[in-house]
Design a protein around this motif. Structure first.
Motif, PDB file in Angstrom:
ATOM      1  N   ALA A   1      39.879  43.715  30.215  1.00 43.16           N
ATOM      2  CA  ALA A   1      38.798  42.962  30.829  1.00 43.16           C
ATOM      3  C   ALA A   1      39.305  41.637  31.388  1.00 43.16           C
ATOM      4  CB  ALA A   1      37.698  42.716  29.799  1.00 43.16           C
ATOM      5  N   SER A   2      38.856  41.303  32.582  1.00 42.94           N
ATOM      6  CA  SER A   2      39.175  40.046  33.272  1.00 42.94           C
ATOM      7  C   SER A   2      40.665  39.842  33.507  1.00 42.94           C
ATOM      8  CB  SER A   2      38.607  38.840  32.517  1.00 42.94           C
ATOM      9  OG  SER A   2      39.307  38.642  31.293  1.00 42.94           O
ATOM     10  N   ALA A   3      41.447  40.922  33.456  1.00 42.50           N
ATOM     11  CA  ALA A   3      42.884  40.821  33.710  1.00 42.50           C
ATOM     12  C   ALA A   3      43.160  41.003  35.194  1.00 42.50           C
ATOM     13  CB  ALA A   3      43.649  41.872  32.914  1.00 42.50           C
ATOM     14  N   PRO A   4      44.240  40.435  35.717  1.00 39.01           N
ATOM     15  CA  PRO A   4      44.582  40.629  37.124  1.00 39.01           C
ATOM     16  C   PRO A   4      45.012  42.073  37.394  1.00 39.01           C
ATOM     17  CG  PRO A   4      46.350  39.489  35.983  1.00 39.01           C
ATOM     18  CD  PRO A   4      45.217  39.574  35.020  1.00 39.01           C
ATOM     19  N   ARG A   5      44.981  42.446  38.644  1.00 44.24           N
ATOM     20  CA  ARG A   5      45.401  43.790  39.030  1.00 44.24           C
ATOM     21  C   ARG A   5      46.926  43.854  39.033  1.00 44.24           C
ATOM     22  NH1 ARG A   5      44.783  46.474  45.002  1.00 44.24           N
ATOM     23  NH2 ARG A   5      45.582  48.542  44.488  1.00 44.24           N
ATOM     24  N   MET A   6      47.498  44.848  38.330  1.00 42.90           N
ATOM     25  CA  MET A   6      48.943  44.994  38.221  1.00 42.90           C
ATOM     26  C   MET A   6      49.315  46.466  38.403  1.00 42.90           C
ATOM     27  SD  MET A   6      49.626  42.443  34.971  1.00 42.90           S
ATOM     28  CE  MET A   6      48.365  43.248  33.980  1.00 42.90           C
ATOM     29  N   MET A   7      50.594  46.714  38.670  1.00 40.02           N
ATOM     30  CA  MET A   7      51.100  48.067  38.873  1.00 40.02           C
ATOM     31  C   MET A   7      52.209  48.347  37.870  1.00 40.02           C
ATOM     32  SD  MET A   7      49.277  48.991  41.544  1.00 40.02           S
ATOM     33  CE  MET A   7      50.088  50.430  42.257  1.00 40.02           C
TER      34      MET A   7
ATOM     35  N   TRP B   1      57.045  47.200  35.085  1.00 39.90           N
ATOM     36  CA  TRP B   1      55.899  46.592  35.755  1.00 39.90           C
ATOM     37  C   TRP B   1      56.353  45.943  37.061  1.00 39.90           C
ATOM     38  CZ3 TRP B   1      50.902  46.833  33.893  1.00 39.90           C
ATOM     39  CH2 TRP B   1      50.745  47.254  32.573  1.00 39.90           C
ATOM     40  N   ALA B   2      55.530  46.042  38.080  1.00 36.95           N
ATOM     41  CA  ALA B   2      55.781  45.249  39.284  1.00 36.95           C
ATOM     42  C   ALA B   2      55.734  43.780  38.895  1.00 36.95           C
ATOM     43  CB  ALA B   2      54.746  45.557  40.357  1.00 36.95           C
ATOM     44  N   PRO B   3      56.661  42.949  39.394  1.00 33.98           N
ATOM     45  CA  PRO B   3      56.767  41.566  38.916  1.00 33.98           C
ATOM     46  C   PRO B   3      55.742  40.619  39.520  1.00 33.98           C
ATOM     47  CG  PRO B   3      58.407  41.962  40.589  1.00 33.98           C
ATOM     48  CD  PRO B   3      57.701  43.284  40.378  1.00 33.98           C
ATOM     49  N   CYS B   4      54.683  41.163  40.092  1.00 35.19           N
ATOM     50  CA  CYS B   4      53.672  40.331  40.735  1.00 35.19           C
ATOM     51  C   CYS B   4      52.291  40.892  40.412  1.00 35.19           C
ATOM     52  CB  CYS B   4      53.893  40.285  42.246  1.00 35.19           C
ATOM     53  SG  CYS B   4      53.956  41.925  43.009  1.00 35.19           S
ATOM     54  N   GLU B   5      51.280  40.100  40.703  1.00 39.94           N
ATOM     55  CA  GLU B   5      49.903  40.543  40.582  1.00 39.94           C
ATOM     56  C   GLU B   5      49.342  40.795  41.976  1.00 39.94           C
ATOM     57  OE1 GLU B   5      48.197  37.297  38.497  1.00 39.94           O
ATOM     58  OE2 GLU B   5      49.300  37.683  36.633  1.00 39.94           O
ATOM     59  N   PHE B   6      48.261  41.575  42.048  1.00 45.51           N
ATOM     60  CA  PHE B   6      47.688  41.962  43.327  1.00 45.51           C
ATOM     61  C   PHE B   6      46.227  41.542  43.391  1.00 45.51           C
ATOM     62  CE2 PHE B   6      51.157  44.827  42.438  1.00 45.51           C
ATOM     63  CZ  PHE B   6      51.833  44.903  43.639  1.00 45.51           C
ATOM     64  N   GLU B   7      45.775  41.299  44.614  1.00 40.74           N
ATOM     65  CA  GLU B   7      44.365  40.988  44.803  1.00 40.74           C
ATOM     66  C   GLU B   7      43.524  42.178  44.364  1.00 40.74           C
ATOM     67  OE1 GLU B   7      44.214  37.812  48.483  1.00 40.74           O
ATOM     68  OE2 GLU B   7      44.048  39.949  48.909  1.00 40.74           O
ATOM     69  N   ALA B   8      42.383  41.866  43.746  1.00 37.86           N
ATOM     70  CA  ALA B   8      41.510  42.926  43.250  1.00 37.86           C
ATOM     71  C   ALA B   8      40.918  43.719  44.405  1.00 37.86           C
ATOM     72  CB  ALA B   8      40.404  42.324  42.396  1.00 37.86           C
ATOM     73  N   ARG B   9      40.632  44.992  44.135  1.00 36.21           N
ATOM     74  CA  ARG B   9      39.990  45.836  45.131  1.00 36.21           C
ATOM     75  C   ARG B   9      38.551  45.374  45.348  1.00 36.21           C
ATOM     76  NH1 ARG B   9      42.259  51.200  45.660  1.00 36.21           N
ATOM     77  NH2 ARG B   9      44.134  51.424  44.379  1.00 36.21           N
ATOM     78  N   GLY B  10      38.036  45.668  46.522  1.00 37.33           N
ATOM     79  CA  GLY B  10      36.639  45.355  46.784  1.00 37.33           C
ATOM     80  C   GLY B  10      35.708  46.274  46.028  1.00 37.33           C
ATOM     81  N   GLU B  11      36.124  47.559  45.885  1.00 35.65           N
ATOM     82  CA  GLU B  11      35.320  48.519  45.146  1.00 35.65           C
ATOM     83  C   GLU B  11      36.002  48.841  43.835  1.00 35.65           C
ATOM     84  OE1 GLU B  11      38.497  50.699  47.228  1.00 35.65           O
ATOM     85  OE2 GLU B  11      37.070  49.119  47.761  1.00 35.65           O
ATOM     86  N   THR B  12      35.273  49.347  42.887  1.00 38.47           N
ATOM     87  CA  THR B  12      35.831  49.718  41.592  1.00 38.47           C
ATOM     88  C   THR B  12      36.121  51.204  41.565  1.00 38.47           C
ATOM     89  OG1 THR B  12      33.616  50.061  40.690  1.00 38.47           O
ATOM     90  CG2 THR B  12      34.586  47.872  40.416  1.00 38.47           C
TER      91      THR B  12
END
Length: 443
Positions: A326-332, A308-319
């Protein structure tokens, strides 16, 4: 997404078995990212991946700068891992010894030491062993640190995983529930559970029960088996195995836990499906005794490592589809099979957002992310490493770490929520000859 194989002499043309980035490296002062590799030449080597600005300013300068060579191991180095809350490095391999390294000031090193046997001409940094953890009598395949940097868990071919006190250099517990080689370990970022994978086709989850790190006492278990997974039911009413058996030609099965601790990704998954036999299973934190919640399929060859990338990312504007949780942060998540690497976004369900194939002539062994998730490093048995630069549409959020454990103040661990084991099957009897990692065939 841009990928380039860096054509330098990483480990004297020997296989590279492991890689890890130092997420506590001072990027503002030094620029770029520091990382370590472990190879078949018995050495650990430190490197610096130059920043994009440096590479653009002078395209003729190599993307990677050599920093140091650490030469205390007497056999191939299978794993290198930096502490999550400091720049200490743990390395281990076929000699069965775990070495905890620390960087020392060069002036202090020259004044305090008369022997320079470890120093290599051209070293930019100086590293010395801070501790040597002895006790494992067999090759060590994988390592993971506790979130506070106080403990290390190791996976070994003697069918055990061992938990070590990194401060006192002693083994505090031997986990002997696997019936074959233990080839991968992962420690929950919240400090509540440890996951192990072995060639006995099982995933085992252990609950951390020691409480505060200073409460660990000799002879008292710090972890208890909480869940074991071998198989799951199919639509036909039968049960199918979850993982490849010990005929899988790989020395590693490396699981990983997401930075928020919600998801556990595993290696060497297998399924009966039309879209491919190989799969990466993902478990949810609150369902660790149940079936996996996700199956990342379509892989041509078995999975050997997840990261896993060791950080979280800002959510996309579009889905772009249903989120994984559900309600989890964006991760890679990066999933490495023996021949390719797939990158997944937790906001995009059902497919990879990028696939890198044909990078190396031999099997991939490990991969690692930079602290901001902008670069992914991939290493292989062919002795080379590839750097993937990912163009994210959202910036990375600050990396959240547990505070390092001071010598005079304990660090409390929350009460675990992992459930009781679901099922198990009898252990297999008999043993098989070990496949040395240097003898793996070209795939």
């Amino acid at each position: 997404m841009r990928v380039k194989t860096v054509q330098i002499n990483w480990h004297d043309k020997q296989p590279i078995f492991s890689v890890d980035f130092d997420h506590n490296y001072d990027n503002a002062q030094h620029g770029g990212w520091r990382f370590a590799t472990g190879g078949g030449d018995n050495n650990v080597r430190m490197w610096r991946l130059r920043s994009p600005a440096e590479r653009e300013a002078d395209p003729n300068v190599p993307a990677v700068e050599f920093l140091a060579s650490l030469n205390r191991h007497t056999a191939p180095v299978n794993v290198v891992r930096f502490s999550p809350c400091s720049s200490r490095l743990a390395s281990a391999g076929d000699d069965g010894v775990i070495i905890i390294w620390r960087q020392v000031d060069d002036a202090h090193n020259q004044a305090g030491r008369t022997d320079q046997l470890d120093d290599v001409a051209g070293d930019v940094e100086t590293w010395r062993p801070a501790a040597m953890l002895r006790g494992s009598l067999a090759d060590i395949c994988d390592l993971a640190w506790s979130p506070d940097g106080a403990f290390v868990v190791s996976a070994s071919v003697d069918n055990t995983a061992r938990i070590w006190d990194a401060r006192e250099a002693r083994c505090v517990q031997v986990l002997a529930d696997h019936s074959h080689y233990v080839q991968g370990v992962a420690w929950d970022p919240r400090g509540e559970f440890i996951a192990t994978q072995g060639s006995d086709r099982s995933l085992r989850v252990y609950r951390w029960v020691a409480g505060a790190a200073r409460e660990v006492r000799t002879g008292v278990d710090v972890a208890k088996l909480a869940a074991s997974h071998y198989s799951m039911p199919t639509s036909e009413g039968r049960r199918q195995r979850l993982f490849h058996d010990d005929n899988l030609v790989s020395f590693f099965r490396r699981p990983s836990v997401s930075p928020d601790g919600r998801l556990l990704a595993t290696a060497a998954g297998v399924q009966r499906a039309a879209n491919g036999r190989n799969v990466c299973y993902v478990w949810a934190r609150d369902q660790l005794r149940s079936e996996p919640v996700l199956r990342l399929g379509g892989l041509a060859k078995p999975v050997v490592a997840t990261r896993w990338a060791p950080c979280e990312f800002e959510a996309r504007g579009e889905t772009c589809g249903d989120a994984w949780v559900a309600s989890a942060p964006r991760m890679m998540l990066a999933v490495a099979s023996q021949s390719a690497v797939s990158v997944y976004d937790t906001e995009v369900a059902g497919r990879a957002v990028g696939v890198m194939d044909g990078l190396h002539y031999a099997a991939i062994t490990d991969l690692a992310w930079t602290s901001d998730g902008s670069h992914l490093l991939i290493v292989s048995i062919d002795g080379f490493a590839s750097v993937a630069s990912l163009d994210h549409s959202a910036r990375a959020l600050p990396l959240r770490r547990a505070a390092p454990l001071p010598e005079t103040q304990p660090s409390a661990q929350p009460e675990p929520t992992v459930a009781i084991p679901a099922q198990s099957v009898p252990n297999k009897s008999g043993s098989r000859k070990r496949l040395a990692p240097t003898l793996l065939s070209t795939l």
